[in-house]
Design an enzyme around this catalytic site. Structure first.
Site, short mmCIF file in Angstrom:
data_model
loop_
_atom_site.label_atom_id
_atom_site.label_comp_id
_atom_site.label_asym_id
_atom_site.label_seq_id
_atom_site.Cartn_x
_atom_site.Cartn_y
_atom_site.Cartn_z
N GLU A 229 -9.26 -71.15 18.68
CA GLU A 229 -9.45 -70.17 17.96
C GLU A 229 -8.02 -69.88 17.21
OE1 GLU A 229 -8.70 -67.13 16.02
OE2 GLU A 229 -8.81 -66.16 18.04
N CYS A 263 -6.19 -62.24 13.64
CA CYS A 263 -6.55 -63.42 13.09
C CYS A 263 -7.76 -62.89 12.20
CB CYS A 263 -7.11 -64.28 14.23
SG CYS A 263 -6.07 -64.78 15.42
#
Length: 455
Positions: A229, A263
């Protein structure tokens, strides 16, 4: 012995010094994990669930200590830290109660007497986790991992070692057997060596694209499963019929919460021309209300960045974007008197070739990209190497859903800020990584999906 210091990003004062583990300590933790796996994986799901409920209770019981440590080490606002701890506790409870739904054998009709799929744990999973959500990032891999029957070793970011140690204490206090979860205070070179160890069966990483390339290459060389990720530059698409006030409130929250160090934060605000001037004017006014200060102070609404070098890199991206034609509407400077603070900033007329267009801005800087219509909005939204999340804002939910399905990302939200949720799979595409966390998809990533066929 080698060591590293953690520094308070608001005051600049040293929080603590952590010694790197030596080979003997690392070996002890690897051996303990290998030894703990057989008994842990053989426990009934209900028994593992009881431990998860105790971990949730432990997180809540030590929430104030965890919050102070998070705020001191990486600068998170007090209320944001407390919300993160509660979210983490709730995720433990969710997996304790629902893992059985995800892990039940799946019958598949064939010509056999019986044929079905079972999910079996694989062993020790190594986690390399970032500093921006130092509790949640760990729990979102650990809760499903423990319920799956795996054991885990954590290499946390070097600026949040206190958070890592507190999490280890919470898990131990819940009665989880020794070796099921432990922390490694190691550097990147040591981490690469640990990943190559035969006792590590897989690795999960949340972090930068550069870190992802390194870890994924190492895992690939060892033929070990990995989940990546990585970064994101999420599009926030505002259509002409959107409720401007609602969109602006969401834009401010998505861009400036956690000092923009998320993010899945909205980073590129793609606004159609008919309402662009109105949206931008209100966005600037709302962003001005974000107040930088001591993150422990309830009056503060904009935290510092986690480290001074991160602030300096963000400032370089802002200045270079301005030099290449972006218009600075707000901020654009470090905060005086703060070790790593940066002003809430907005850049308008951002276009190709600028860092604000091409790169991830991991901090409180919003990039405005003006487009003529829906089709151009989708094209610009997808004109990025990243593919983590994206959102569409419109009065017509069906229209928004049609555009959301065209976004090249792992999560597309309509009239809602992109967020992670234990019930929903989380992850990206393109250079935002691969694999999924959370929900059933996440718990299955680190399991042997085995076919059983009985003739």
């Amino acid at each position: 012995m080698a060591s590293y210091q953690t520094v308070n990003p608001f005051s600049g004062q040293v929080v603590g010094t952590i010694a790197l583990m030596g080979a003997a300590e690392i070996e002890q933790r690897l051996a303990a994990a290998e030894s703990a796996f057989p008994a842990w994986s053989s426990l009934a799901l209900a028994q593992r669930g009881q431990f998860l409920h105790k971990i949730a209770a432990g997180l809540r019981a030590r929430r104030d200590e965890l919050q102070r440590t998070m705020t001191a080490e990486m600068g998170k606002l007090r209320r944001e830290a407390l919300a993160e701890i509660e979210k983490s506790a709730a995720a433990c409870e969710y997996y304790a109660d629902h893992a059985g739904d995800y892990l039940a054998p799946q019958p598949i009709p064939t010509e056999a007497q019986r044929s079905y799929v079972v999910y079996q744990p694989i062993g020790c999973v190594m986690a390399v986790m970032p500093w921006n959500f130092p509790v949640w990032q760990v729990i979102r891999f650990l809760a499903p991992g423990l319920m799956a029957g795996n054991v885990a070793l954590l290499k946390h970011a070097s600026n949040v070692p206190g958070c890592a140690d507190l999490l280890r204490e919470v898990v131990a206090a819940a009665g989880v057997p020794q070796g099921v979860f432990d922390v490694l205070h190691i550097d990147n070179e040591q981490a690469a060596a640990v990943l190559r160890d035969r006792r590590i069966k897989a690795v999960t990483l949340t972090g930068s694209e550069r870190a992802g390339r390194s870890i994924a290459a190492n895992a690939g060389d060892q033929l070990k499963k990995c989940v990546m990720e990585l970064g994101g530059s999420d599009a926030f698409v505002v259509l002409a019929d959107a409720d401007i006030d609602t969109a602006v409130a969401a834009a401010v929250k998505s861009r400036f919460d956690n000092a923009g160090q998320t993010c899945i934060a909205a980073k590129r605000f793609i606004v159609v021309e008919p309402i662009a001037d109105t949206f931008v004017k209100r966005f600037v006014e709302a962003a001005k209300a974000r107040i930088h200060g001591d993150p422990q102070d309830e009056a503060t609404t904009l935290a510092p960045l986690a480290r001074g070098d991160l602030r300096d890199e963000l400032h370089r991206q802002v200045r270079e974007s301005i030099d290449k034609g972006a218009t600075l509407l707000l901020g654009g400077e470090p905060v005086a008197g703060s070790h790593a603070g940066y002003q809430a900033s907005i850049l308008d007329h951002v276009g190709p070739g600028m860092p604000a267009y091409e790169q991830e801005l991991f901090g409180p800087v919003a990039a405005i990209l003006r487009v003529k219509d829906d089709a151009e909005a989708v094209r610009v939204a997808n004109d990025t190497t990243f593919g983590l999340g994206g959102s569409v804002w419109t009065a017509d939910a069906a229209r928004g859903e049609t555009l959301a399905l065209q976004l090249q990302c792992g999560a597309a939200f309509v009239n809602s800020v992109v967020k992670s949720d234990a019930r929903l799979p989380f992850g990206g595409t393109k250079r935002s990584g691969f694999g999924r966390e959370l929900a059933g998809h996440g718990i299955h990533e680190f399991m042997n999906i085995k076919t059983v066929y009985v003739a």
